[in-house]
Motif scaffolding. Structure first.
Motif, mmCIF file in Angstrom:
data_model
loop_
_atom_site.group_PDB
_atom_site.id
_atom_site.type_symbol
_atom_site.label_atom_id
_atom_site.label_comp_id
_atom_site.label_asym_id
_atom_site.label_seq_id
_atom_site.Cartn_x
_atom_site.Cartn_y
_atom_site.Cartn_z
ATOM 1 N N UNK A 137 1.532 7.877 -16.262
ATOM 2 C CA UNK A 137 1.975 8.766 -17.324
ATOM 3 C C UNK A 137 3.284 9.481 -16.963
ATOM 4 N N UNK A 138 3.340 9.961 -15.801
ATOM 5 C CA UNK A 138 4.490 10.813 -15.463
ATOM 6 C C UNK A 138 5.496 10.162 -14.506
ATOM 7 N N UNK A 139 5.130 9.002 -14.075
ATOM 8 C CA UNK A 139 6.025 8.403 -13.056
ATOM 9 C C UNK A 139 5.708 8.931 -11.659
ATOM 10 N N UNK A 153 0.791 -1.216 0.000
ATOM 11 C CA UNK A 153 0.000 0.000 0.000
ATOM 12 C C UNK A 153 0.817 1.256 0.000
ATOM 13 N N UNK A 154 2.111 1.128 -0.231
ATOM 14 C CA UNK A 154 2.903 2.335 -0.244
ATOM 15 C C UNK A 154 2.631 3.133 -1.510
ATOM 16 N N UNK A 155 2.873 4.410 -1.470
ATOM 17 C CA UNK A 155 2.523 5.295 -2.569
ATOM 18 C C UNK A 155 3.165 4.876 -3.882
ATOM 19 N N UNK A 156 4.328 4.347 -3.838
ATOM 20 C CA UNK A 156 4.999 3.964 -5.065
ATOM 21 C C UNK A 156 4.264 2.825 -5.788
ATOM 22 N N UNK A 157 3.482 2.004 -5.076
ATOM 23 C CA UNK A 157 2.819 0.847 -5.685
ATOM 24 C C UNK A 157 1.446 1.188 -6.283
ATOM 25 N N UNK A 194 -1.760 4.877 -10.361
ATOM 26 C CA UNK A 194 -2.689 5.931 -10.759
ATOM 27 C C UNK A 194 -2.314 6.420 -12.152
ATOM 28 N N UNK A 195 -3.254 7.178 -12.752
ATOM 29 C CA UNK A 195 -2.997 7.695 -14.101
ATOM 30 C C UNK A 195 -1.789 8.597 -14.100
#
Length: 1618
Positions: free
Chosen positions: A54-56, A42-46, A49-50
């Protein structure tokens, strides 16, 4: 299957855990771990999202803009006034919360192991476990067995071979249980059991030492079988003994270091062992003392007895046959003594010990054992230490000798009589060799004329009193006065002061006017001689003298007046030199009146001239008479001249006879015989001698010498000079005489004539003072030439036959030249042989023995004897060293037996030869006396049986020779020399040697021999009367008396020795000997009655006091030796008691005090004891009656001081031998101690009074009293005495008061450099002499020493004084655990208050043997090492105010790695585990890893050469990573400035900017981010290529972005290449 597959392949979810060593970020909050960010669901890196797709994934900005800065707000807040207070409040709150969360130290849970009773098996098993090192003490510490005690317990531990530290633990627990029941008592002393345990240990050690015994010496007459057990001789027993003793010593070391034994008790035992041990034990005892010496070396109560015991052992070793085996022990004891002298030299300040062991102390402290190589550091250090020891030794010697009253100043240094006695002794010591000009009679540099009057009075009185002897005295006085006047005049000229002439004139007149001695009629001739010379040298003005008499109207000056003034005789007798007619006329008018035409002087002078013309007719044109008159006939013919006043005598010789003689001398200068002028010269010299006209004699003799041309006349002149040598020295004309003699010597030498007597006189008179070095060398050369010519050197000289017949043939050869021819022949033949003169003398004696058989006529016999005398005289002239030594050797050797059997007829012949040789100067008078007369007297005095007639003949001949040599003043008519006036003069000249050094002591030593001879009943009455007549005549001779008063010490020694010999032989010759002594000293020969003193001592004057003291000494000494129970002894004892009582109760003047001191010198212990006892008794009365507030204090102190001086000199001769010191009466000593104790107590009260500072003028007299009383105490302690109970009590009080006075005079304004050391030494002396009270056989060296608290000592003591006083106290260094540790508490204000010192509790503070420590590897959690503190030790932590700090101590395994320490300490606030400086050091100096060091090394070696060609802003280096590893690849690291060597290999400037974003991430850590400014850095590649990016970064945003992009692209390229 699928299900099975799923089961088999399903794995547990992997959870990432931090490393075990990584601590939590916070102890309570869940903040994770520092630098540890594992991936989580559940970490943000995983999240896909769009925007992320798209932007990393892009992290949101922490601030609203990249350019946002909080600097402004922070700055604003910092400038706020409340910011600092808020921060302070914040930190205080942080600390308060931190402290509130820290747990407190729990109460103590320690329980001492209790004792249980076990059976033997269990007890043995328990001790076996105790001996087993693998069994922990924690297991054994629950309880201990109850059983053995004391030494048995130590033996049990030794038998089990228990380790020392485990044994000490058990013994400590054992002791704690022993004292458990006493701890709750108020009087409980935690160290009391240490004293008991010390006694146990020392008794056990002593028991082992006693096993080393020495075999007792066999006793005569005792038949006891002894079995001696040699413990150390057998190897097995020695091994067991050494093992057991070593075990005890190991226990002792731990006992000592931990305070389990009482040091005072232990050291007292050790000191006592040094006294009581034998030589076999002393090696062990000395090494034991060496080990613990530091603990006792600063305590004098211990070091003083230890030093005395060590000195006793050294003395025992020196006298032991086993000394060679005790060399190491002897060296060690000496080393310990040197250490004592180095650290505490006061130990040796003990007079009793100093006297007993002086030789050993000198050997130990004055001989350095420096065996180090020269120039080495050790050698220099050893020399420096030894120099300190030697200086301390000299200081000790000075202090001890002061207390023993040694090296005392002479009594002459005392005022009044003492100084006068010294002056008289100095004047009487004048001899022919004395330099009178440099005689220290007058003060050498007196600023004023103080004391000169007394000196002049003594000098003038000495020169004329009949109680002194010598014709030279007036000349000495004039020379000394003239020398003083010259120096005083020069001093006055330099200082522009008045000259001393007027003062001198007044003093000389006052003495002449008022002196009792000068007023006596019998002394008028001596006064006239003295003042005549004073007038001649213009020291006394005759004109001023007459004018002063006229001016004061002196009655009785004229002979016309009935009243006679004493000055009439002075004016009549005092001669005038170089007078003026007016002065002569004035004198004539004063004495005879104005109308007197003829005076008695004119008549006397005419008659005197007639007398002289009658005896010297050839000088006045009368008949020439070559025959010389005898002295008796000459004096009879010139009676008027001899009886006339000196005024006429001087005028007759000076103005009338001298020109006549000079004219005759000139007329007969070239006369070959000179017989006429020789007669005239001899007669004139005799008359001048009888009238003391030595000035005229000197002028005449010098004039004769200048015109002398024959050897006979020269010899007469030389004899005159030598006969009156003392006169010439007194007149200070020796320089003139020597100059004239030297001139004549050169004159004769130019004529080819050498005179050996002239050269000998020059050498004798010169004494290295007057002649030039050239003249002196010339004279020595001439004498050497004489010696070589008379005795040439030969390698093989011819031997002289024992029999020389030609000498016997001389008896019948009457030719005038026969003696000289024979002498010349023998010299030519045997001159190279050394003993030819001895054999010539031996043959001559043999020939003389034949003369009585050849002729019976006495005249013919003596004629032949004179022929042999002439022969021997010529032989003497042929000898280089003269005949004298050969004859003396013959008399003392072979001739001793030959002369004993000579007949009377032969003696008559031998006397002629001997006297002729003496007259001619071939033999000395002393040679005949020492070789012939003294042996005859000693032989006769020691005779104790009947004897043959030969001894009577021998003794009679010796007496006759002695009388002729020493007493004959006239010519003899029996052809035995002297036969004329000139020969009498020669004999007088030879006689002078007898009364000079070094021969006079030999002569005076034979006077007691004569006394013994007189009282020897085996000798005939005629010979005894003859000996008595010789002795009495000698004692009345002026020359003899002069020699006696010049050598009074020699007289004392001679009579002391004779009395000792007489007492040893049992002879009762005391009274005759004392009578002889009295006659020698010019005293009455009646028996002296002591009870009449001081009436019988009427001669208590400086002129006779020394002689009277000698006489009384022998009387007192004999009384002491004969003080028996008979009637005479009892009467003497009563008289002596009466005398001593009268002396000390009589107000003694300084003169009488000095007299008493001299009188009792050497009288013996018993007589001196009576003086000392009576003196101390009287002193005790004076001290008891002293009133410190009275005006009579000064008089009392002076009286006591005078008596002390007398007592000191009375006891001085006895101090060299302590066994001779008298025994003090117990009553006297008790009274004396009580008086001293009372006055010292009064002094303490006065000096401790509050108003002492206001009475500073009264302190100095009290200090003088204190010093005097201390000196009296020192004097008393030197004597043996019985210490009664009252004396002991008084001495205890005296000791306490002395200690208090020492403190007073060592501190504050009372600090006194005289009183303090004197009182301190007196305190040492008293405590060393006070008897020890040995109760139950115990030895207590601290018995007489103070036991006070250190706080009672004055606070203003000087450091060196405080150290000395501390050495007297029984204070030792405490246990290290409680040293400088005190109880404390805080008062109501929070201030720390220091309470009492912490008392050592060695038996309660046992080792902590609790649960074993936890293994650091088993500690879990981030707070490692922070376990709860357990207060389980015997020392309660709460007693030290202990508290928890909330910090832990890292295990040792982690402390070795600095990076690991950094990890643990990163987010911890530490204040106790490490200091601020330690933390800063750690955080700024982190060790690099080995990989980093390797990379740096490679970079340095492999860097390309062109890497250095870039601009100055290019940088090269390596990155420094944090030792903290992170799994996420991001972290924080700090650059250590301590490792700049590895991080910067090129010079850099402050403008360099480092861009940390491009730094590579390495395994195990990441780089530091330093500030916001970035710069390029080096990036290492695998192929060692390095790309440098440099340049300043623009502050504009556009340029900054461009630069950033460029940097990123370059970094990507670099990554691709890599």
């Amino acid at each position: 299957m699928p299900q099975a597959f799923n089961d088999d392949t399903s794995l547990p979810v992997y959870r990432v855990h931090p490393p075990e060593w990584l601590p939590k970020t916070h102890n309570s909050g869940d903040l994770g771990y520092p630098n540890f960010h594992p991936p989580r669901p559940g970490q943000d890196e995983d999240i896909l999202s769009e925007a992320n797709v798209k932007n990393g994934f892009i992290l949101a900005q922490a601030v609203t803009a990249e350019t946002y800065s909080s600097q402004a707000s922070i700055t604003e807040n910092l400038h706020s006034v409340n910011t600092i207070h808020k921060l302070e409040d914040l930190m205080n709150e942080v600390f308060a919360r931190r402290a509130s969360r820290i747990p407190s130290v729990p109460p103590s849970t320690f329980h001492m192991p209790s004792r249980v009773t076990l059976n033997d098996a269990k007890r043995q098993a328990w001790f076996d476990d105790l001996a087993n090192a693998d069994v922990p003490l924690a297991k054994l510490g629950r309880n201990v067995p109850h059983g053995a005690k004391g030494a048995d317990l130590i033996e049990l531990l030794y038998s089990k071979n228990v380790a020392i530290h485990r044994a000490v633990w058990f013994l400590r627990v054992f002791g704690a249980n022993e004292t458990a029941g006493l701890r709750n008592k108020p009087s409980y002393n935690p160290t009391q059991y240490s004293i008991e345990w010390t006694n146990v240990v020392t008794a056990h050690l002593r028991k082992q030492l006693m096993e080393i015994a020495l075999p007792s010496a066999p006793r005569a007459g005792v038949n006891i079988k002894q079995t001696f057990k040699r413990v150390l001789a057998d190897s097995e027993t020695r091994s067991k003994w050494v093992s057991r003793f070593s075990y005890c010593l190991q226990l002792l070391r731990l006992f000592y270091s931990e305070g389990l034994i009482d040091k005072q008790t232990f050291f007292s035992w050790l000191v006592n062992q040094m006294f009581s041990c034998n030589l076999a034990q002393v090696g062990f005892v000395s090494r034991l003392a060496d080990e613990y010496f530091d603990g006792m070396i600063e305590c004098r109560p211990l070091t003083r007895p230890f030093t005395e015991g060590s000195l006793c052992k050294l003395s025992e070793i020196n006298t032991s046959a086993a000394k060679v085996y005790l060399a190491d022990t002897e060296y060690l004891i000496k080393f310990l003594l040197q250490r004592v002298c180095l650290v505490l030299p006061d130990t040796f300040v003990s007079p009793k010990m100093w006297i007993t062991h002086f030789d050993i102390i000198c050997e130990v402290l004055t001989r350095s054992s420096n065996n180090f190589p020269d120039g080495s550091v050790e050698q220099a250090a050893s020399s420096s230490i030894f120099n300190i020891i030697y200086r301390n030794f000299l200081d000790i010697k000075r202090r001890v000798e002061a207390m023993l009253f040694r090296n005392l100043p002479s009594l002459s240094t005392s005022p009044h009589l003492g100084s006068a006695v010294h002056d008289v002794e100095l004047l009487n010591s004048i001899s022919a060799d004395t330099d009178v000009l440099n005689l220290p009679f007058f003060p050498s540099s007196s600023e004023n004329l103080f004391g000169i009057s007394e000196k002049l009075d003594a000098l003038l009185t000495w020169s004329v009193t009949p109680l002194q002897y010598g014709d030279h005295r007036a000349f000495v006085a004039v020379t000394l006065i003239q020398q003083w006047r010259t120096k005083a005049g020069d001093r006055a000229n330099r200082r522009d002061a008045s000259p001393p002439d007027e003062f001198l004139q007044d003093q000389l007149f006052e003495w002449l006017d008022s002196s009792d001695v000068s007023g006596e009629t019998a002394n008028i001739a001596a006064v006239a001689l003295l003042y005549g010379r004073l007038v001649k040298h213009e020291l006394f003005s005759y004109a001023s003298y007459i004018q002063r008499l006229i001016a004061r109207g002196e009655p009785g000056l004229s002979f016309n007046e009935d009243i006679e003034s004493r000055h009439r005789s002075y004016l009549r007798w005092i001669p005038l030199y170089n007078t003026t007619p007016s002065l002569t006329s004035q004198r004539k008018v004063v004495l005879y009146g104005v109308r007197a035409r003829k005076t008695p002087e004119d008549v006397n002078e005419r008659e005197i001239r007639k007398e002289i013309r009658a005896v010297l007719p050839e000088l006045f044109g009368g008949t020439v008479e070559l025959e010389l008159p005898s002295p008796a006939s000459l004096l009879k013919s010139c009676q008027l001249l001899l009886q006339s006043p000196r005024y006429e005598q001087v005028r007759t010789f000076g103005t009338w006879l001298m020109p006549v003689l000079q004219k005759a001398i000139v007329q007969q200068e070239f006369d070959v015989s000179h017989s006429g002028i020789l007669k005239s010269y001899g007669v004139a010299v005799e008359l001048m001698t009888q009238t003391d006209c030595f000035d005229a004699m000197l002028d005449l003799t010098i004039y004769m010498l200048e015109h002398c041309s024959t050897e006979e006349l020269l010899l007469a002149i030389i004899d005159t000079f030598r006969r009156h040598a003392v006169i010439w020295a007194s007149m200070d004309v020796k320089g003139l005489v020597i100059t004239t003699l030297d001139s004549v010597h050169h004159s004769w030498k130019m004529r080819g004539i050498q005179s050996r007597p002239l050269l000998a006189l020059l050498v004798e008179f010169d004494g290295g003072k007057y002649l030039s070095d050239m003249s002196r060398d010339e004279i020595r050369t001439d004498l050497a030439a004489f010696t070589l010519a008379l005795q040439p050197a030969a390698h093989h000289p011819d031997s002289v036959p024992d029999v020389l017949p030609e000498i016997l043939y001389l008896v019948n050869n009457p030719a005038c030249d026969a003696p000289s021819t024979l002498a010349n022949g023998l010299w030519i033949k045997y001159r190279m042989t050394l003993d030819w003169a001895w054999k010539v003398w031996d043959n001559t004696i043999a020939s003389l023995r034949q003369i009585p058989f050849m002729t019976f006529d006495d005249i013919d016999r003596r004629t032949r004897a004179l022929r042999y005398g002439v022969f021997l005289h010529h032989v003497n002239r042929h000898l280089a060293n003269g005949l004298d030594d050969q004859v003396l050797g013959w008399f003392l050797g072979r001739g001793m037996d030959e002369v004993a059997v000579l007949s009377q007829e032969v003696w008559d012949i031998v006397k002629v030869v001997l006297l002729y040789l003496v007259v001619q100067g071939a033999l000395r008078t002393t040679t005949i006396l020492e070789g012939l007369v003294w042996p005859a007297w000693r032989l006769a005095a020691s005779l104790s049986e009947e004897h043959g007639p030969s001894l009577e003949v021998h003794l009679g001949a010796a007496n006759d020779i002695c009388r002729r040599l020493l007493l004959r003043e006239d010519c003899s008519s029996d052809m035995i020399p002297p036969t004329n006036l000139l020969e009498v003069h020669c004999l007088r000249t030879r006689r002078q040697d007898v009364y000079r050094e070094p021969y006079f002591p030999s002569m005076i030593a034979n006077i007691p021999t004569l006394v013994s001879l007189e009282n020897n009943t085996w000798i005939s009455e005629q010979l005894r009367r003859d000996a008595q007549d010789i002795r009495q005549s000698l004692c009345e001779d002026k020359l003899f008396r002069q020699g006696v008063f010049r050598n009074l010490d020699a007289v004392r020694r001679a009579f002391e020795q004779s009395m000792q010999i007489a007492e040893g032989n049992g002879d009762d010759v005391f009274k005759p000997t004392i009578a002889a002594l009295s006659m020698i000293l010019g005293e009455s020969t009646k028996e002296l009655e002591l009870s009449h003193w001081p009436d019988s001592a009427s001669l208590l004057s400086p002129w006779k006091i020394s002689a009277t003291a000698i006489q009384l000494q022998f009387v007192l000494r004999q009384m002491g030796r004969s003080n028996t129970v008979d009637t005479k002894g009892t009467a003497d004892s009563a008289a002596l008691d009466k005398l001593t009582t009268m002396i000390f109760h009589h107000t003694l003047s300084s003169e009488e005090a000095s007299f008493v001191a001299q009188m009792t010198k050497g009288v013996g212990s018993e007589i001196a004891g009576k003086f000392i006892n009576n003196g101390l008794k009287h002193v005790a009365e004076i001290i008891h009656n002293m009133d410190f507030a009275s005006d009579s204090l000064h008089a009392s102190v002076g009286r006591a001081g005078e008596l002390l001086r007398v007592l000191i000199y009375v006891a001085e001769p006895l101090r060299d031998n302590p066994s001779e010191l008298p025994l003090l009466d117990s009553t006297v000593q008790t009274e004396f101690f009580e008086a001293l104790s009372t006055k010292f107590a009064d002094l303490v009260v006065l000096l401790q009074a509050e108003d002492v500072p206001t009475k500073m003028n009264d302190i100095e007299p009290l200090m003088h009293v204190c010093v005097l009383l201390a000196r009296f105490l020192q004097f008393d302690l030197a004597f043996r005495g019985v210490w009664t109970e009252p004396a002991k009590k008084a001495s205890e009080a005296l000791s306490s008061n002395l200690f208090i006075l020492t403190q007073i005079y060592a501190s504050g304004n009372n600090s006194e450099l005289i009183a303090y050391p004197l009182l301190l030494d007196t305190l040492f002396y008293l405590r060393d002499e006070m008897p020890s009270d040995h109760k139950m056989g115990t030895f207590d060296p601290f018995q007489h020493y103070p036991d006070i608290s250190l706080s009672t000592l004055p606070l203003d003591l000087a450091p060196e004084f405080r150290k000395k006083l501390l050495s007297l106290l029984p204070k030792f260094t405490g246990a290290a655990s409680v040293q400088n540790l005190s109880h404390a508490h805080r008062d109501a204000h929070g201030s720390l208050v220091i309470d009492t010192a912490v008392m050592n509790r060695p038996w309660e503070w046992t080792e902590n043997i609790g649960e074993p420590a936890v293994d650091p590897g088993q500690i879990k959690g981030s707070f490692q090492g922070r376990e709860v503190v357990k207060n389980t030790g015997s020392l309660n932590l709460l007693a030290f105010g202990a508290r928890m700090t909330g910090e832990g101590i890292l295990p040792e395994t982690y402390q070795e790695d600095a990076r690991m320490q950094e990890n643990f300490r990163t987010f911890e606030d530490g204040f106790s585990a490490e200091s601020i400086f330690q933390r800063d050091w750690r955080e700024t100096r982190v060790k690099p890893s080995n990989e980093d060091l390797l990379e740096v090394s490679k970079t340095r070696v492999d860097a390309p050469a062109n890497a250095t060609s870039h601009s100055r802003n290019d940088r090269q280096g390596t990155s420094k990573n944090s030792p903290v590893m992170s799994t996420s690849g991001s972290g924080i690291s700090r650059q250590s400035p301590g490792h700049s060597t590895f991080t910067s290999l090129s010079n850099s400037t402050i403008s360099d900017i480092i861009d940390v974003d491009i730094l590579p991430v390495t395994t195990g850590g990441s780089s530091y981010s330093v500030g916001k400014r970035k710069a390029a850095t080096t990036v290492e590649s695998d192929d060692d290529e390095v790309e440098f990016v440099s340049g300043p970064v623009s502050t504009k945003s556009g340029k900054k972005t461009k630069s950033t992009k460029s940097t990123k692209s370059q970094a990507k390229k670099s990554t691709k290449r890599r």
